[in-house]
Write an enzyme that holds these catalytic residues in place. Structure first.
Site, PDB file in Angstrom:
ATOM      1  N   SER A 275       6.497  -0.683   3.941  1.00  0.00           N
ATOM      2  CA  SER A 275       7.252  -0.409   5.126  1.00  0.00           C
ATOM      3  C   SER A 275       6.546  -0.747   6.365  1.00  0.00           C
ATOM      4  CB  SER A 275       7.188   1.073   5.339  1.00  0.00           C
ATOM      5  OG  SER A 275       7.549   1.660   6.456  1.00  0.00           O
TER       6      SER A 275
ATOM      7  N   TYR B 195       2.447   9.171   5.430  1.00  0.00           N
ATOM      8  CA  TYR B 195       3.106   8.061   5.068  1.00  0.00           C
ATOM      9  C   TYR B 195       2.433   6.684   5.449  1.00  0.00           C
ATOM     10  CZ  TYR B 195       7.597   5.408   3.621  1.00  0.00           C
ATOM     11  OH  TYR B 195       8.321   4.315   3.235  1.00  0.00           O
TER      12      TYR B 195
END
Length: 263
Positions: A150, A163
């Site tokens: 990501s 995350y």
């Protein structure tokens, strides 16, 4: 030294009859990519914890195989890898890790259980998969390993305490894997999406710039594989700015993020 723009991996263009194993294929990017691979002619093995979603995919995509799997269980990952190898008659042409976990978190609301859950799924699961598939890929002298990271892994961001670090780890891991595996004929790529409309991003309560569909994301990914890219980041109208932010001095970066997010 490769010329700028030259493929860093063997391009994957002809999927007809080739086997692809997508881990994390019950929804979102994983499911959309598995569907796109099937449409391109690949034989697809789909894995995730949600057996019902996998069975539905297999029913909708003739010839696909549902292989339920909890990536946090090392023995289960090894068993699934052996099953995938048996179905494919050897190492699959593609092994893609798209399993993920995400909950927004700030340091002022630190939740150790959630931090460890992110680590177990987003990074530990990858290590389990590598332990199971690297021997078959290196023995075959081919195949392609693709990890889904990501842009949240580029630098620290608000609400990304749990995350972001796991995705940063995947970027570093993919680079190291590439250096080790490329000379052996095994391709490696890292996929760094921006905001994609998935069950994970549904947890975000803030506006997500340049939000795209999972199907759009899958198109970017398959085009990246076809061009032999190491990193695929998209949509570029958003990720280009995120890549640029990585180059800013720390003081400028923190100030820019605060201005943009109100953090």
């Amino acid at each position: 030294m490769p010329l700028p723009g030259a493929p860093l991996n063997p391009p994957l263009r002809d999927w007809q009859g080739r086997w692809a194993w997508v881990v994390g294929a019950s929804s979102g990017i994983g499911r959309a990519t598995a569907a796109a691979l099937h449409a391109a002619g690949a034989r697809v093995i789909v894995s995730a914890r949600q057996a019902g979603a996998l069975d539905a995919f297999a029913q909708e995509h003739a010839g696909s195989i549902a292989l339920p799997l909890d990536v946090t269980d090392l023995q289960a990952v090894h068993a699934a890898a052996q099953a995938a190898r048996a179905h494919a008659g050897g190492a699959p042409a593609l092994v893609m890790y798209c399993a993920g976990h995400y909950r927004p978190q700030r340091a002022t609301e630190f939740d150790l259980t959630e931090m460890q859950r992110h680590l177990a799924v987003n990074y530990g699961g990858v290590l389990h998969l590598l332990d199971a598939v690297l021997p078959m890929l290196t023995a075959a002298g081919g195949g392609h390993l693709s990890l889904v990271g990501s842009v949240a892994g580029y630098r620290g961001l608000p609400l990304s305490l749990a995350y972001g670090p796991t995705k940063a780890a995947l970027n570093n891991l993919a680079e190291s894997l590439y250096l080790d595996l490329h000379p052996l004929g095994v391709g490696v790529s890292i996929v760094n999406p921006g905001f994609v409309e998935t069950p994970l991003t549904a947890h975000n309560a803030f506006p997500m710039p340049a939000l795209i569909s999972p199907e759009e994301a899958a198109g970017h990914i398959l085009r990246g594989w076809a061009r032999g890219r190491f990193e695929m980041n998209f949509p570029r109208r958003f990720t280009a700015w995120m890549r640029l932010l990585r180059c800013l001095p720390d003081a400028c970066y923190f100030a820019a993020v605060r201005r943009a997010t109100g953090a």
